[in-house]
Design a protein around this motif. Sequence first.
Motif, PDB file in Angstrom:
ATOM      1  N   ALA A  96       5.247   9.169 -11.532  1.00 32.55           N
ATOM      2  CA  ALA A  96       5.150  10.564 -11.960  1.00 32.55           C
ATOM      3  C   ALA A  96       3.923  11.212 -11.344  1.00 32.55           C
ATOM      4  O   ALA A  96       2.939  10.538 -11.000  1.00 32.55           O
ATOM      5  N   VAL A  97       3.968  12.543 -11.201  1.00 35.54           N
ATOM      6  CA  VAL A  97       2.836  13.327 -10.710  1.00 35.54           C
ATOM      7  C   VAL A  97       2.509  14.385 -11.750  1.00 35.54           C
ATOM      8  O   VAL A  97       3.397  15.127 -12.200  1.00 35.54           O
ATOM      9  N   TYR A  98       1.242  14.431 -12.144  1.00 32.65           N
ATOM     10  CA  TYR A  98       0.784  15.407 -13.125  1.00 32.65           C
ATOM     11  C   TYR A  98      -0.201  16.350 -12.416  1.00 32.65           C
ATOM     12  O   TYR A  98      -1.303  15.950 -12.056  1.00 32.65           O
ATOM     13  N   LEU A 123       1.912  -0.617 -14.479  1.00 30.06           N
ATOM     14  CA  LEU A 123       1.758   0.831 -14.330  1.00 30.06           C
ATOM     15  C   LEU A 123       0.351   1.114 -13.820  1.00 30.06           C
ATOM     16  O   LEU A 123      -0.627   0.622 -14.377  1.00 30.06           O
ATOM     17  N   VAL A 124       0.253   1.900 -12.752  1.00 28.55           N
ATOM     18  CA  VAL A 124      -1.029   2.215 -12.116  1.00 28.55           C
ATOM     19  C   VAL A 124      -1.233   3.726 -12.135  1.00 28.55           C
ATOM     20  O   VAL A 124      -0.379   4.473 -11.629  1.00 28.55           O
ATOM     21  N   ALA A 125      -2.337   4.174 -12.707  1.00 29.76           N
ATOM     22  CA  ALA A 125      -2.647   5.607 -12.763  1.00 29.76           C
ATOM     23  C   ALA A 125      -3.877   5.878 -11.903  1.00 29.76           C
ATOM     24  O   ALA A 125      -4.844   5.107 -11.919  1.00 29.76           O
ATOM     25  N   THR A 126      -3.845   6.971 -11.165  1.00 25.18           N
ATOM     26  CA  THR A 126      -4.978   7.345 -10.307  1.00 25.18           C
ATOM     27  C   THR A 126      -5.281   8.829 -10.450  1.00 25.18           C
ATOM     28  O   THR A 126      -4.374   9.653 -10.607  1.00 25.18           O
ATOM     29  N   ALA A 148       0.852  -1.187   0.000  1.00 26.25           N
ATOM     30  CA  ALA A 148       0.000   0.000   0.000  1.00 26.25           C
ATOM     31  C   ALA A 148       0.886   1.235   0.000  1.00 26.25           C
ATOM     32  O   ALA A 148       2.010   1.206   0.533  1.00 26.25           O
ATOM     33  N   ILE A 149       0.376   2.313  -0.613  1.00 20.32           N
ATOM     34  CA  ILE A 149       1.155   3.536  -0.672  1.00 20.32           C
ATOM     35  C   ILE A 149       0.221   4.743  -0.667  1.00 20.32           C
ATOM     36  O   ILE A 149      -0.869   4.683  -1.248  1.00 20.32           O
ATOM     37  N   ALA A 150       0.630   5.801   0.026  1.00 18.69           N
ATOM     38  CA  ALA A 150      -0.154   7.038   0.046  1.00 18.69           C
ATOM     39  C   ALA A 150       0.081   7.764  -1.273  1.00 18.69           C
ATOM     40  O   ALA A 150       1.196   8.200  -1.555  1.00 18.69           O
ATOM     41  N   ALA A 151      -0.988   7.909  -2.080  1.00 18.16           N
ATOM     42  CA  ALA A 151      -0.840   8.471  -3.419  1.00 18.16           C
ATOM     43  C   ALA A 151      -1.393   9.884  -3.534  1.00 18.16           C
ATOM     44  O   ALA A 151      -0.909  10.666  -4.355  1.00 18.16           O
ATOM     45  N   THR A 170       0.928   8.515 -11.298  1.00 20.43           N
ATOM     46  CA  THR A 170       1.203   7.159 -11.761  1.00 20.43           C
ATOM     47  C   THR A 170       2.218   6.503 -10.822  1.00 20.43           C
ATOM     48  O   THR A 170       3.160   7.159 -10.337  1.00 20.43           O
ATOM     49  N   HIS A 171       2.010   5.224 -10.565  1.00 14.85           N
ATOM     50  CA  HIS A 171       2.918   4.410  -9.760  1.00 14.85           C
ATOM     51  C   HIS A 171       3.277   3.153 -10.540  1.00 14.85           C
ATOM     52  O   HIS A 171       2.541   2.739 -11.444  1.00 14.85           O
ATOM     53  N   THR A 172       4.375   2.558 -10.187  1.00 16.09           N
ATOM     54  CA  THR A 172       4.754   1.264 -10.755  1.00 16.09           C
ATOM     55  C   THR A 172       4.698   0.209  -9.662  1.00 16.09           C
ATOM     56  O   THR A 172       5.062   0.469  -8.507  1.00 16.09           O
ATOM     57  N   TYR A 173       4.195  -0.957 -10.046  1.00 14.20           N
ATOM     58  CA  TYR A 173       4.122  -2.088  -9.124  1.00 14.20           C
ATOM     59  C   TYR A 173       5.084  -3.158  -9.612  1.00 14.20           C
ATOM     60  O   TYR A 173       4.975  -3.652 -10.739  1.00 14.20           O
ATOM     61  N   ASP A 174       6.049  -3.503  -8.771  1.00 17.46           N
ATOM     62  CA  ASP A 174       7.027  -4.540  -9.082  1.00 17.46           C
ATOM     63  C   ASP A 174       6.451  -5.888  -8.680  1.00 17.46           C
ATOM     64  O   ASP A 174       6.244  -6.154  -7.488  1.00 17.46           O
ATOM     65  N   CYS A 175       6.180  -6.737  -9.653  1.00 20.85           N
ATOM     66  CA  CYS A 175       5.541  -8.030  -9.362  1.00 20.85           C
ATOM     67  C   CYS A 175       6.467  -8.958  -8.590  1.00 20.85           C
ATOM     68  O   CYS A 175       5.991  -9.812  -7.827  1.00 20.85           O
ATOM     69  N   ASP A 176       7.766  -8.834  -8.773  1.00 21.86           N
ATOM     70  CA  ASP A 176       8.702  -9.700  -8.041  1.00 21.86           C
ATOM     71  C   ASP A 176       8.783  -9.300  -6.575  1.00 21.86           C
ATOM     72  O   ASP A 176       8.718 -10.150  -5.673  1.00 21.86           O
TER      73      ASP A 176
END
Length: 202
Positions: free
Chosen positions: A186-188, A160-163, A138-141, A172-178
Amino acid sequence: SSSSSSSSSSSSRLPFSSWPSSSSAAAATDDDDDDDEGKLPAIPFDFLLNDKLLRMGLESAARKEGLSLEHALELHYFPARLPPKMESESEALPDWISTMDYTFNASSGDILFTGGCDGMIRAFSPGSVKNKFQQMNAIAAHTGPIKCLSSTLDGDQRVLVATGSMDQTLVTHTYDCDGNSLSLHAVYSGGHSNSISSVTLS
């Protein structure tokens, strides 16, 4: 005052006090006959007034809709949809889930991402218990509730996860499956003057 109820099957005229104040029309059966084994099971009904679900007393709802109580009111009724039965206990989260998306990775399997009203992104994968997901990270986005979320594969081991959020930012966040880890990509900001309610990755 009186009202009339009409549907595709029947209509009747009853005083306001006889109508239910919510969808619990199943209580229309006679309480004195509770021990009657031959009685048919009660069926809950929902009611529509002006194409809106009736969730208060009929007289109050009519006044709220600006309908005259001197004329017959048309009600439509239909069997209420019963809540689903839980097959297993779900994990309690600290705030409402406002959006979610699902991604399948051939090497790591199913990944479910949720966005919450607490501004958190959470990643879940099937655990060892059948029909139960386990929170992986979990991460505070965002500083406000997340309104939309979209995910897509970005290589073999990365998602790649965009919210979008009520804080008017797209992140956008990246999730490392390993490593089952979420990290900022990135923040827009500055391009929206209101809540972001839709986002799609493809």
